[in-house]
Design a protein around this motif. Sequence first.
Motif, PDB file in Angstrom:
ATOM      1  N   CYS A  24       9.726 -16.067 -11.352  1.00 39.80           N
ATOM      2  CA  CYS A  24       9.114 -14.890 -10.725  1.00 39.80           C
ATOM      3  C   CYS A  24       7.930 -15.260  -9.845  1.00 39.80           C
ATOM      4  O   CYS A  24       7.479 -14.440  -9.039  1.00 39.80           O
ATOM      5  CB  CYS A  24       8.671 -13.898 -11.803  1.00 39.80           C
ATOM      6  N   HIS A  36       2.291  -5.387  -4.630  1.00 36.13           N
ATOM      7  CA  HIS A  36       1.975  -4.708  -5.894  1.00 36.13           C
ATOM      8  C   HIS A  36       1.212  -5.625  -6.839  1.00 36.13           C
ATOM      9  O   HIS A  36       0.155  -5.246  -7.375  1.00 36.13           O
ATOM     10  CB  HIS A  36       3.254  -4.232  -6.582  1.00 36.13           C
ATOM     11  N   GLU A  37       1.718  -6.831  -7.059  1.00 34.75           N
ATOM     12  CA  GLU A  37       1.102  -7.706  -8.057  1.00 34.75           C
ATOM     13  C   GLU A  37      -0.326  -8.081  -7.669  1.00 34.75           C
ATOM     14  O   GLU A  37      -1.245  -8.029  -8.493  1.00 34.75           O
ATOM     15  CB  GLU A  37       1.957  -8.955  -8.265  1.00 34.75           C
ATOM     16  N   SER A  67       3.841 -14.035 -10.021  1.00 30.24           N
ATOM     17  CA  SER A  67       3.546 -14.354  -8.626  1.00 30.24           C
ATOM     18  C   SER A  67       2.108 -14.002  -8.281  1.00 30.24           C
ATOM     19  O   SER A  67       1.397 -14.775  -7.632  1.00 30.24           O
ATOM     20  CB  SER A  67       4.511 -13.605  -7.700  1.00 30.24           C
ATOM     21  N   GLY A  68       1.666 -12.832  -8.718  1.00 32.10           N
ATOM     22  CA  GLY A  68       0.291 -12.436  -8.452  1.00 32.10           C
ATOM     23  C   GLY A  68      -0.712 -13.383  -9.087  1.00 32.10           C
ATOM     24  O   GLY A  68      -1.717 -13.760  -8.472  1.00 32.10           O
ATOM     25  N   THR A  69      -0.435 -13.805 -10.315  1.00 35.18           N
ATOM     26  CA  THR A  69      -1.356 -14.703 -11.020  1.00 35.18           C
ATOM     27  C   THR A  69      -1.430 -16.061 -10.339  1.00 35.18           C
ATOM     28  O   THR A  69      -2.523 -16.612 -10.131  1.00 35.18           O
ATOM     29  CB  THR A  69      -0.926 -14.863 -12.481  1.00 35.18           C
ATOM     30  N   ASP A  75       4.638  -8.983  -4.010  1.00 34.12           N
ATOM     31  CA  ASP A  75       3.279  -9.515  -4.030  1.00 34.12           C
ATOM     32  C   ASP A  75       2.254  -8.459  -3.631  1.00 34.12           C
ATOM     33  O   ASP A  75       1.086  -8.557  -4.023  1.00 34.12           O
ATOM     34  CB  ASP A  75       3.162 -10.731  -3.112  1.00 34.12           C
ATOM     35  N   ASN A  90      -2.595  -4.831  -7.608  1.00 31.70           N
ATOM     36  CA  ASN A  90      -2.811  -4.311  -8.956  1.00 31.70           C
ATOM     37  C   ASN A  90      -3.794  -5.175  -9.735  1.00 31.70           C
ATOM     38  O   ASN A  90      -4.704  -4.666 -10.400  1.00 31.70           O
ATOM     39  CB  ASN A  90      -1.477  -4.228  -9.702  1.00 31.70           C
ATOM     40  N   ALA A  92       2.695 -10.530 -14.208  1.00 30.73           N
ATOM     41  CA  ALA A  92       2.679 -10.688 -12.748  1.00 30.73           C
ATOM     42  C   ALA A  92       2.565 -12.171 -12.426  1.00 30.73           C
ATOM     43  O   ALA A  92       1.506 -12.656 -12.021  1.00 30.73           O
ATOM     44  CB  ALA A  92       1.519  -9.911 -12.147  1.00 30.73           C
ATOM     45  N   PRO A 141      -2.078 -11.894  -2.955  1.00 25.12           N
ATOM     46  CA  PRO A 141      -2.647 -12.537  -4.148  1.00 25.12           C
ATOM     47  C   PRO A 141      -3.598 -13.683  -3.812  1.00 25.12           C
ATOM     48  O   PRO A 141      -4.603 -13.873  -4.509  1.00 25.12           O
ATOM     49  CB  PRO A 141      -1.400 -13.038  -4.895  1.00 25.12           C
ATOM     50  N   THR A 200      -3.782 -11.551 -18.045  1.00 26.10           N
ATOM     51  CA  THR A 200      -3.257 -11.007 -16.791  1.00 26.10           C
ATOM     52  C   THR A 200      -2.157 -10.001 -17.089  1.00 26.10           C
ATOM     53  O   THR A 200      -1.554 -10.019 -18.168  1.00 26.10           O
ATOM     54  CB  THR A 200      -2.662 -12.120 -15.913  1.00 26.10           C
TER      55      THR A 200
END
Length: 545
Positions: free
Chosen positions: A320, A48-49, A292-294, A46, A52, A290, A15, A287
């Motif tokens: 998360c 995936h997030e 963690s991804g954000t 992470d 993606n 997600a 991310p 978003t």
Amino acid sequence: ILHVGMISHLGAMIPVAAGCAFAFRQSGSDRVAINFIGDGATSTGDFHEGLNMAAVWKLPLILVIENNRYAFSTPARLQYAAERLADRGPGYGIPAETVDGNDPDAMAEALGRAVDRARAGEGPTIIEAMLGRMRGHSEGDDSLKVVPPEELAAYVDADPVPAYGERLEEDGVLDPETRTRLEARIAQIVEAAITRAIDAPPPPVEVAFRPAFAPVPEGAPAAPAIVRPGRSSAETTYADAINQALLEEMERDESVVLMGQDIGVFEGAFRTNRGLHSRWPRRVLDTPIAESGTIGIAVGAALLGWRPVVEMQFGDFVSCGFNQLVNVAAKLYYRWEVPCPIVIRLPSGGGVGAGPFHSQNPEGWFAHTAGIKVVCPATVSDAMGLLKAAIRDPNPVMVFEHKYLYRRIKSVLPDGEVLARIGEARVMRPGRHLTLVGYGASTWICMEAAGELAKQGVEAEVVDLRTLVPYDEETVLASVKKTGRALIVHEAQLTLGFGAEVAARLADAAFPWLDAPIRRVAWPDRPVPYAKNLEKALLPDKDKV
């Protein structure tokens, strides 16, 4: 080349790399972010997030998976069921290819194709580079024993450094004499570097005590303040003050971007983003679910000059994204002395019958982490002023907005710019018999209790902390020295809540002035029940105070 240092949690780098790619895209640059990870990191959330979100936003990201078939000691067959990791690419709607990672020419060609796609606006690419495991996970850990001898021998034979040298000789590009001379010179350079490292003195002890926070610039802001005419003509709610702060900061500074779930056309679960997406559709971004991804993308963007403001739909959901905050964002300035100006907005707290997953007060988790500032506004003016200060701060700042206050308190905002200073408490009500310390919604509990106590002839002084980190010890200590008594009120759980830190500081610094034990009123150590009567039984209130 810009190099972002490694993050030991490996998958967590994805991310952040996507955030760097986001920064490039937002600024109109043709630069590309390349992230190198191992096969083991592809099993993390992470992966995936981050991937993606990069795919959905078509970010210029290249993810190179160095697949040496073992994650520490775990073989590929125990990590994933797919035949190839590149098979995951179509699931994200992005190109992916498996390449011989021992072949420099094949890798260069694959990277060239990926760079061209990224610069054409076609989004990320996965490159799975197949390699062999020739060393342990770290020197001396004996993890190489899990590789069968015959398999290891094949990997050694395919080692790209000698193998490519032989290939260049066969192609007539490199003669034996030049190759021997190059290898000798390379060995000399490597040995010299190792010797320098071994002989280097340890860092001075003072380095251990360098700041965890980037300094806040003094003087004029980087851009002129924006104050909308007629703003103070009517009462403003706590929620509207937040909306106004976001509006003014986005007008003031084009590097401010908002990210979060349902904050675009829907304008957020609590409508604190009202009118922002329609005006800045490229800077107010919905978003996926997600966290963690954000947060990781926000970190990457912040490292390259943007000022992301991330809204957690509910403060509870920040768990998360915990790793990206406490292990990535919080440590950056101490590690590299590079600022990370991100803001995390967290609608938190109970009192509205929202149950155990939408009512928590998690500020203590982050107050315990060096490198994160924690802000808890209680008033309308602080909802605006502290948020604006947080956005301008060069550090990670978590703003806990008590959602019970969103539309229950109103006030007329003062004329001019409303800008608070992070790290300063405020005496909300003077007194001489007792100090009540609160923050967020508990400040109003303290005020209500002080009003009742006054009817009995007890003049309680109320101190609103406003900011937990940095903690304004001076203001609290001065009050307790005057009154001789202290009671701390917060809605977070009693055990190891921030009130315990306040009590410990007072016990240490105010002991000679105390006429009674320091007391706390807080939420009992239990989850939040859904039924309102049960929640009310556990909430701090003026009667308990």
